[in-house]
Design a protein around this motif. Structure first.
Motif, PDB file in Angstrom:
ATOM      1  N   ALA A   1     -14.803  -7.550  11.023  1.00  0.00           N
ATOM      2  CA  ALA A   1     -16.039  -6.778  10.850  1.00  0.00           C
ATOM      3  C   ALA A   1     -16.280  -5.828  12.024  1.00  0.00           C
ATOM      4  O   ALA A   1     -16.701  -4.682  11.829  1.00  0.00           O
ATOM      5  CB  ALA A   1     -17.230  -7.716  10.667  1.00  0.00           C
ATOM      6  N   SER A   2     -16.000  -6.277  13.233  1.00  0.00           N
ATOM      7  CA  SER A   2     -16.231  -5.417  14.400  1.00  0.00           C
ATOM      8  C   SER A   2     -15.260  -4.238  14.425  1.00  0.00           C
ATOM      9  O   SER A   2     -15.596  -3.156  14.907  1.00  0.00           O
ATOM     10  CB  SER A   2     -16.156  -6.222  15.691  1.00  0.00           C
ATOM     11  OG  SER A   2     -14.926  -6.892  15.780  1.00  0.00           O
ATOM     12  N   VAL A   3     -14.069  -4.414  13.876  1.00  0.00           N
ATOM     13  CA  VAL A   3     -13.113  -3.305  13.767  1.00  0.00           C
ATOM     14  C   VAL A   3     -13.664  -2.271  12.793  1.00  0.00           C
ATOM     15  O   VAL A   3     -13.691  -1.075  13.088  1.00  0.00           O
ATOM     16  CB  VAL A   3     -11.731  -3.803  13.276  1.00  0.00           C
ATOM     17  CG1 VAL A   3     -10.768  -2.633  13.117  1.00  0.00           C
ATOM     18  CG2 VAL A   3     -11.174  -4.864  14.200  1.00  0.00           C
ATOM     19  N   PHE A   4     -14.123  -2.745  11.650  1.00  0.00           N
ATOM     20  CA  PHE A   4     -14.638  -1.830  10.635  1.00  0.00           C
ATOM     21  C   PHE A   4     -15.898  -1.113  11.113  1.00  0.00           C
ATOM     22  O   PHE A   4     -16.153   0.028  10.727  1.00  0.00           O
ATOM     23  CB  PHE A   4     -14.887  -2.578   9.328  1.00  0.00           C
ATOM     24  CG  PHE A   4     -13.656  -3.250   8.772  1.00  0.00           C
ATOM     25  CD1 PHE A   4     -12.391  -2.703   8.948  1.00  0.00           C
ATOM     26  CD2 PHE A   4     -13.746  -4.435   8.073  1.00  0.00           C
ATOM     27  CE1 PHE A   4     -11.244  -3.315   8.451  1.00  0.00           C
ATOM     28  CE2 PHE A   4     -12.619  -5.065   7.561  1.00  0.00           C
ATOM     29  CZ  PHE A   4     -11.366  -4.503   7.745  1.00  0.00           C
TER      30      PHE A   4
ATOM     31  N   GLU B   1      -5.970  -5.270   1.930  1.00  0.00           N
ATOM     32  CA  GLU B   1      -6.840  -4.480   1.050  1.00  0.00           C
ATOM     33  C   GLU B   1      -8.106  -4.026   1.777  1.00  0.00           C
ATOM     34  O   GLU B   1      -8.566  -2.901   1.573  1.00  0.00           O
ATOM     35  CB  GLU B   1      -7.197  -5.291  -0.189  1.00  0.00           C
ATOM     36  CG  GLU B   1      -6.014  -5.496  -1.117  1.00  0.00           C
ATOM     37  CD  GLU B   1      -6.291  -6.465  -2.254  1.00  0.00           C
ATOM     38  OE1 GLU B   1      -7.361  -7.115  -2.277  1.00  0.00           O
ATOM     39  OE2 GLU B   1      -5.402  -6.584  -3.134  1.00  0.00           O
ATOM     40  N   ALA B   2      -8.669  -4.873   2.624  1.00  0.00           N
ATOM     41  CA  ALA B   2      -9.876  -4.503   3.373  1.00  0.00           C
ATOM     42  C   ALA B   2      -9.591  -3.325   4.304  1.00  0.00           C
ATOM     43  O   ALA B   2     -10.401  -2.396   4.399  1.00  0.00           O
ATOM     44  CB  ALA B   2     -10.400  -5.699   4.165  1.00  0.00           C
ATOM     45  N   PHE B   3      -8.441  -3.347   4.982  1.00  0.00           N
ATOM     46  CA  PHE B   3      -8.091  -2.228   5.862  1.00  0.00           C
ATOM     47  C   PHE B   3      -7.853  -0.957   5.055  1.00  0.00           C
ATOM     48  O   PHE B   3      -8.277   0.125   5.450  1.00  0.00           O
ATOM     49  CB  PHE B   3      -6.884  -2.584   6.737  1.00  0.00           C
ATOM     50  CG  PHE B   3      -7.272  -3.310   7.990  1.00  0.00           C
ATOM     51  CD1 PHE B   3      -7.569  -2.620   9.152  1.00  0.00           C
ATOM     52  CD2 PHE B   3      -7.382  -4.688   7.996  1.00  0.00           C
ATOM     53  CE1 PHE B   3      -7.950  -3.285  10.298  1.00  0.00           C
ATOM     54  CE2 PHE B   3      -7.754  -5.373   9.134  1.00  0.00           C
ATOM     55  CZ  PHE B   3      -8.050  -4.665  10.297  1.00  0.00           C
ATOM     56  N   ALA B   4      -7.179  -1.075   3.927  1.00  0.00           N
ATOM     57  CA  ALA B   4      -6.949   0.093   3.065  1.00  0.00           C
ATOM     58  C   ALA B   4      -8.275   0.671   2.586  1.00  0.00           C
ATOM     59  O   ALA B   4      -8.462   1.894   2.595  1.00  0.00           O
ATOM     60  CB  ALA B   4      -6.062  -0.295   1.883  1.00  0.00           C
ATOM     61  N   ASP B   5      -9.211  -0.181   2.207  1.00  0.00           N
ATOM     62  CA  ASP B   5     -10.530   0.276   1.761  1.00  0.00           C
ATOM     63  C   ASP B   5     -11.274   1.020   2.865  1.00  0.00           C
ATOM     64  O   ASP B   5     -12.070   1.920   2.588  1.00  0.00           O
ATOM     65  CB  ASP B   5     -11.388  -0.905   1.282  1.00  0.00           C
ATOM     66  CG  ASP B   5     -10.899  -1.508  -0.022  1.00  0.00           C
ATOM     67  OD1 ASP B   5     -10.059  -0.875  -0.705  1.00  0.00           O
ATOM     68  OD2 ASP B   5     -11.348  -2.634  -0.348  1.00  0.00           O
ATOM     69  N   GLN B   6     -11.027   0.631   4.120  1.00  0.00           N
ATOM     70  CA  GLN B   6     -11.689   1.276   5.261  1.00  0.00           C
ATOM     71  C   GLN B   6     -10.949   2.525   5.737  1.00  0.00           C
ATOM     72  O   GLN B   6     -11.424   3.237   6.621  1.00  0.00           O
ATOM     73  CB  GLN B   6     -11.807   0.282   6.426  1.00  0.00           C
ATOM     74  CG  GLN B   6     -12.691  -0.907   6.147  1.00  0.00           C
ATOM     75  CD  GLN B   6     -14.149  -0.528   6.031  1.00  0.00           C
ATOM     76  OE1 GLN B   6     -14.639   0.382   6.696  1.00  0.00           O
ATOM     77  NE2 GLN B   6     -14.868  -1.223   5.164  1.00  0.00           N
ATOM     78  N   GLY B   7      -9.770   2.784   5.182  1.00  0.00           N
ATOM     79  CA  GLY B   7      -8.988   3.955   5.578  1.00  0.00           C
ATOM     80  C   GLY B   7      -8.301   3.795   6.929  1.00  0.00           C
ATOM     81  O   GLY B   7      -8.029   4.782   7.607  1.00  0.00           O
TER      82      GLY B   7
END
Length: 121
Positions: A53-56, A82-88
């Motif tokens: 979460a802190s990265v995003f 998938e979470a990283f891909a969603d965040q670009g």
């Protein structure tokens, strides 16, 4: 989460269950983000998107994210990718030692990089 060390220092050494950077020795895993270096208590065997979460929250300053998975390269669960891909944010998973070296190189190139580094013995 409170910054353990503000800023973006290079990681000078790793092993013996921790890391050395900016003249400081830290025992345990770390998150190296644009805002600082944080203690990270995530379990490499049971990572969840919430652990990042802190990265995003700092995604405007992160194009590349290195995930040092310990002594050996291991893939994170699919929901992490998938979470990283969603965040670009480009996610690269590797052994911690390789991640430390790559992090230093990308910092020297002034790239927008962050890392989660699981401590190794």
């Amino acid at each position: 989460m409170t910054a353990f060390f503000p800023g973006r220092p290079t990681i000078d050494a790793y092993g013996d269950g921790g890391f050395r950077f900016a003249g400081i020795s830290h025992r345990g895993s770390i998150l190296a983000l644009p805002s600082g270096v944080y203690s990270w208590n995530a379990d490499g065997a049971a990572l969840r998107p919430e652990d990042f979460a802190s990265v995003f929250a700092e995604k405007a300053e992160v194009d590349h994210f290195l995930l040092g998975m310990g002594n050996l390269m291991a893939r994170p669960p699919r929901d992490i990718s998938e979470a990283f891909a969603d965040q670009g944010i480009a996610l690269e998973t590797m052994a911690t030692g390789v991640a430390v070296s790559t992090y230093g190189l990308l910092l020297a190139e002034r790239r927008k990089v962050a890392a989660a580094l699981i401590a190794v013995a």
